[in-house]
Design a protein around this motif. Structure first.
Motif, mmCIF file in Angstrom:
data_model
loop_
_atom_site.group_PDB
_atom_site.id
_atom_site.type_symbol
_atom_site.label_atom_id
_atom_site.label_comp_id
_atom_site.label_asym_id
_atom_site.label_seq_id
_atom_site.Cartn_x
_atom_site.Cartn_y
_atom_site.Cartn_z
ATOM 1 N N PRO A 81 0.720 -1.188 -0.151
ATOM 2 C CA PRO A 81 0.061 -0.049 0.110
ATOM 3 C C PRO A 81 0.915 1.261 -0.042
ATOM 4 O O PRO A 81 1.910 1.271 0.624
ATOM 5 C CB PRO A 81 -0.692 -0.071 1.298
ATOM 6 C CG PRO A 81 0.117 -0.782 2.193
ATOM 7 C CD PRO A 81 0.805 -1.916 1.155
ATOM 8 N N LEU A 82 0.557 2.212 -0.900
ATOM 9 C CA LEU A 82 1.038 3.585 -0.909
ATOM 10 C C LEU A 82 0.654 4.280 0.618
ATOM 11 O O LEU A 82 -0.169 3.859 1.474
ATOM 12 C CB LEU A 82 0.513 4.279 -1.909
ATOM 13 C CG LEU A 82 0.880 3.942 -3.231
ATOM 14 C CD1 LEU A 82 0.091 4.754 -4.433
ATOM 15 C CD2 LEU A 82 2.355 3.973 -3.161
ATOM 16 N N PRO A 83 1.487 5.179 1.279
ATOM 17 C CA PRO A 83 1.153 5.871 2.384
ATOM 18 C C PRO A 83 -0.204 6.387 2.670
ATOM 19 O O PRO A 83 -0.745 6.580 3.843
ATOM 20 C CB PRO A 83 2.143 6.986 2.402
ATOM 21 C CG PRO A 83 3.452 6.633 1.642
ATOM 22 C CD PRO A 83 2.767 5.652 0.648
ATOM 23 N N ASP A 84 -0.681 7.038 1.565
ATOM 24 C CA ASP A 84 -2.132 7.548 1.597
ATOM 25 C C ASP A 84 -3.303 6.492 1.330
ATOM 26 O O ASP A 84 -4.492 6.705 0.997
ATOM 27 C CB ASP A 84 -2.194 8.721 1.139
ATOM 28 C CG ASP A 84 -2.036 8.401 -0.703
ATOM 29 O OD1 ASP A 84 -1.873 7.157 -1.051
ATOM 30 O OD2 ASP A 84 -2.214 9.378 -1.339
ATOM 31 N N ILE A 215 -5.576 -3.432 2.755
ATOM 32 C CA ILE A 215 -7.076 -3.899 3.017
ATOM 33 C C ILE A 215 -7.461 -3.767 4.569
ATOM 34 O O ILE A 215 -8.310 -3.129 4.953
ATOM 35 C CB ILE A 215 -7.436 -5.492 2.705
ATOM 36 C CG1 ILE A 215 -6.945 -5.617 1.232
ATOM 37 C CG2 ILE A 215 -8.741 -5.833 2.991
ATOM 38 C CD1 ILE A 215 -8.026 -4.688 0.191
ATOM 39 N N TRP A 216 -6.503 -4.366 5.466
ATOM 40 C CA TRP A 216 -6.452 -4.140 6.878
ATOM 41 C C TRP A 216 -6.657 -2.936 7.378
ATOM 42 O O TRP A 216 -7.485 -2.568 8.125
ATOM 43 C CB TRP A 216 -5.383 -4.672 7.529
ATOM 44 C CG TRP A 216 -5.258 -6.227 7.879
ATOM 45 C CD1 TRP A 216 -4.503 -7.242 7.044
ATOM 46 C CD2 TRP A 216 -6.298 -7.121 8.645
ATOM 47 N NE1 TRP A 216 -4.924 -8.397 7.665
ATOM 48 C CE2 TRP A 216 -5.865 -8.440 8.598
ATOM 49 C CE3 TRP A 216 -7.125 -6.654 9.846
ATOM 50 C CZ2 TRP A 216 -6.322 -9.305 9.295
ATOM 51 C CZ3 TRP A 216 -7.668 -7.668 10.623
ATOM 52 C CH2 TRP A 216 -7.207 -9.008 10.395
ATOM 53 N N PHE A 217 -5.961 -2.028 6.902
ATOM 54 C CA PHE A 217 -5.879 -0.512 7.353
ATOM 55 C C PHE A 217 -6.402 0.528 6.209
ATOM 56 O O PHE A 217 -6.613 1.569 6.563
ATOM 57 C CB PHE A 217 -4.422 -0.036 7.853
ATOM 58 C CG PHE A 217 -3.796 -1.196 8.684
ATOM 59 C CD1 PHE A 217 -4.452 -1.237 9.771
ATOM 60 C CD2 PHE A 217 -2.748 -1.767 8.363
ATOM 61 C CE1 PHE A 217 -4.046 -2.220 10.906
ATOM 62 C CE2 PHE A 217 -2.255 -2.960 9.227
ATOM 63 C CZ PHE A 217 -2.838 -3.267 10.581
ATOM 64 N N GLY A 218 -6.172 0.138 4.891
ATOM 65 C CA GLY A 218 -6.672 0.925 3.990
ATOM 66 C C GLY A 218 -8.079 1.083 3.567
ATOM 67 O O GLY A 218 -8.815 2.255 3.393
ATOM 68 N N THR A 219 -9.049 -0.048 3.893
ATOM 69 C CA THR A 219 -10.547 -0.021 3.910
ATOM 70 C C THR A 219 -10.973 0.976 4.679
ATOM 71 O O THR A 219 -11.635 1.845 4.259
ATOM 72 C CB THR A 219 -10.859 -1.480 3.693
ATOM 73 O OG1 THR A 219 -10.369 -2.399 2.559
ATOM 74 C CG2 THR A 219 -12.433 -1.457 3.474
ATOM 75 N N PRO A 220 -10.550 0.789 6.051
ATOM 76 C CA PRO A 220 -11.323 1.831 7.023
ATOM 77 C C PRO A 220 -11.068 3.029 6.612
ATOM 78 O O PRO A 220 -11.812 4.268 6.921
ATOM 79 C CB PRO A 220 -10.842 1.290 8.233
ATOM 80 C CG PRO A 220 -9.810 0.423 8.108
ATOM 81 C CD PRO A 220 -9.963 -0.184 6.868
#
Length: 302
Positions: A81-84, A215-220
């Motif tokens: 994942p990218l930082p944003d 997914i773990w942190f990007g989706t929320p």
């Protein structure tokens, strides 16, 4: 049955699924049935295409159902994942699904969604409205998005570090499979009649530990951004596609008022509440899910 336009396919997994090159990424997919009516299933967060595998054998004849893993999920590629989290945004997932349909040679289809798959479908409908017909949305994150507080996002760290905790949380999304007292105190214990659903549930829990941090942190993160922007909510009145929204009355994730708002603001949207079911009708009661699916898609001419 492979169709014209499926040139970039190759077998990758042991469950009958394949991978397609969709833009810059390989996405895994499966299909069930065949016919002129085509339905694309879009799964939810921390999930996979497998969530409908117990329901699919009960889908009506004449319907070809496709299911595609998001990037970062299931058997699809899992880029860092990218930082944003921009490469895991809702818009990015929607573009991936559109690219998958291009490669599969699907110029027109209907959509079946679960949870976060709902808001992914919203972006697809708005971007290419003439490509889609009906939409069956199970407990969807609607165009309003879903805002997470910082402490809720931090909780995903704890889940990722503990299969026991993740299993308990996921059990609460399929609560009709479990003895009620075990949901409150843990560990979650299946009811005697859980049958094959228990095996699928345990496999689903295992799958979550292979998903990307996007997914773990990007989706929320991206769902919160969607909620805060209000962009899609403002466009709800322009979504003309017929929607059937089905929601379990024991769903602890999606608020009933959010789905009632969809039914009020979208021009052609029906809302059905199912008693005794949580967030995951497709897993909790696969034959009942297939019944709603068949009622919505069965008998269509295309």
């Amino acid at each position: 049955m492979l169709k014209a336009g499926e040139a970039n396919l190759k077998s990758q997994t042991g469950d009958g699924s394949l991978k397609i090159q969709a833009g810059d990424i390989k996405l895994a997919w499966r299909e069930w049935g065949e016919g002129d009516t085509v339905v694309l299933f879009i799964h939810g967060n921390l999930a996979s295409k497998d969530w409908i595998e117990l329901a699919a054998p009960h889908f009506p004849r004449g319907v070809r159902t496709l299911a595609v893993d998001w990037r970062g999920c299931g058997d699809s590629d899992k880029p860092a994942p990218l930082p944003d989290f921009s490469n895991y945004s809702i818009a990015r997932h929607a573009d991936d699904m559109l690219a998958a349909l291009d490669v599969l040679g699907i110029s027109f289809c209907h959509l079946a969604t679960h949870s976060t798959g709902g808001i992914i479908s919203t972006r697809m409908l708005l971007k290419q409205p003439d490509r889609f017909g009906r939409v069956f949305s199970l407990s969807p994150v609607g165009p309003q998005g879903l805002a997470f507080r910082p402490e809720q996002i931090d909780f995903f760290d704890k889940m990722k570090a503990s299969r026991e905790l993740t299993r308990q949380v996921m059990a609460s999304t399929a609560m009709s499979l479990f003895e009620p007292e075990s949901l409150a105190r843990g560990p979650a214990r299946f009811k005697p009649d859980a049958g094959p659903r228990a095996g699928l549930f345990e496999r689903i829990v295992d799958q979550t530990f292979a998903v990307s941090d996007g997914i773990w942190f990007g989706t929320p993160d991206t769902l919160t951004k969607e909620a805060e922007s209000g962009e899609l909510k403002a466009l709800m009145g322009s979504i003309l596609h017929p929607h059937l929204v089905v929601w379990g009355m024991n769903d602890a994730i999606i608020a009933q008022k959010s789905l009632e708002q969809m039914a009020d603001l979208m021009p052609d949207c029906r809302f059905v509440a199912v008693p005794g079911i949580g967030h995951s009708l497709n897993l909790e009661a696969p034959e009942l899910y297939a019944g709603y699916f068949g009622a919505w898609f069965g008998g269509l001419s295309f």
